[in-house]
Design a protein around this motif. Structure first.
Motif, PDB file in Angstrom:
ATOM      1  N   THR A   1       0.817  -1.214   0.000  1.00 27.24           N
ATOM      2  CA  THR A   1       0.000   0.000   0.000  1.00 27.24           C
ATOM      3  C   THR A   1       0.853   1.267   0.000  1.00 27.24           C
ATOM      4  O   THR A   1       0.372   2.328  -0.364  1.00 27.24           O
ATOM      5  CB  THR A   1      -0.951   0.021   1.204  1.00 27.24           C
ATOM      6  OG1 THR A   1      -0.181  -0.076   2.412  1.00 27.24           O
ATOM      7  CG2 THR A   1      -1.938  -1.145   1.136  1.00 27.24           C
TER       8      THR A   1
ATOM      9  N   GLU B   1       4.847  -0.863   3.530  1.00 26.45           N
ATOM     10  CA  GLU B   1       3.527  -1.097   4.129  1.00 26.45           C
ATOM     11  C   GLU B   1       2.733  -2.067   3.261  1.00 26.45           C
ATOM     12  O   GLU B   1       2.666  -1.901   2.042  1.00 26.45           O
ATOM     13  CB  GLU B   1       2.763   0.217   4.284  1.00 26.45           C
ATOM     14  CG  GLU B   1       3.482   1.193   5.198  1.00 26.45           C
ATOM     15  CD  GLU B   1       2.713   2.482   5.407  1.00 26.45           C
ATOM     16  OE1 GLU B   1       1.490   2.507   5.176  1.00 26.45           O
ATOM     17  OE2 GLU B   1       3.351   3.466   5.809  1.00 26.45           O
TER      18      GLU B   1
ATOM     19  N   ARG C   1      -0.808  -4.982   2.988  1.00 26.78           N
ATOM     20  CA  ARG C   1      -2.090  -5.514   3.450  1.00 26.78           C
ATOM     21  C   ARG C   1      -2.162  -6.966   3.022  1.00 26.78           C
ATOM     22  O   ARG C   1      -1.973  -7.290   1.845  1.00 26.78           O
ATOM     23  CB  ARG C   1      -3.263  -4.770   2.870  1.00 26.78           C
ATOM     24  CG  ARG C   1      -4.598  -5.497   3.186  1.00 26.78           C
ATOM     25  CD  ARG C   1      -5.748  -4.637   2.903  1.00 26.78           C
ATOM     26  NE  ARG C   1      -5.692  -3.599   3.916  1.00 26.78           N
ATOM     27  CZ  ARG C   1      -6.723  -2.872   4.303  1.00 26.78           C
ATOM     28  NH1 ARG C   1      -7.890  -3.069   3.770  1.00 26.78           N
ATOM     29  NH2 ARG C   1      -6.583  -1.948   5.213  1.00 26.78           N
TER      30      ARG C   1
ATOM     31  N   ASN D   1      -2.744  -5.555   8.319  1.00 25.95           N
ATOM     32  CA  ASN D   1      -1.683  -4.743   7.729  1.00 25.95           C
ATOM     33  C   ASN D   1      -0.395  -4.970   8.496  1.00 25.95           C
ATOM     34  O   ASN D   1      -0.423  -5.273   9.685  1.00 25.95           O
ATOM     35  CB  ASN D   1      -2.030  -3.257   7.789  1.00 25.95           C
ATOM     36  CG  ASN D   1      -3.307  -2.950   7.053  1.00 25.95           C
ATOM     37  OD1 ASN D   1      -3.536  -3.441   5.963  1.00 25.95           O
ATOM     38  ND2 ASN D   1      -4.154  -2.141   7.645  1.00 25.95           N
TER      39      ASN D   1
END
Length: 90
Positions: free
Chosen positions: A22, A26, A28, A65
């Motif tokens: 993302t 980072e 998900r 996440n």
């Protein structure tokens, strides 16, 4: 997960349907079948040339996440993982 230079690829899924980056460092992680609740445990180990710290956030029944930090970079900036081993128990 095998990230390489592009989008993350699920090498062996189990109940993980996809992983999306993302932002830098980072990700998900999406489940194929929703978990019964969000009280599951997540263990992530990274395979890269540098030491990295991973923090799991935002757990739901359908996804969670995580963020990867590199303590070798000034201010512990986020850093993409080259590979990751993800275990979910719930």
């Amino acid at each position: 997960m095998d990230n390489g230079d592009g989008s993350p690829i699920v090498a062996s899924g189990g109940n993980i349907s996809s992983i999306n980056r993302t932002a830098r460092g980072e990700y998900r992680v999406n489940f194929t079948i929703p978990m019964p609740n969000s009280s599951y445990a997540v263990v992530i180990t990274g395979n890269s040339n540098d030491d990295q710290i991973v923090s799991v956030r935002g757990k739901s029944t359908t996804s969670f996440n995580f963020i990867s930090f590199d303590p070798g970079i000034e201010n512990n900036l986020t850093a993409n993982l080259t590979r990751a081993n993800i275990i979910v128990v719930g």
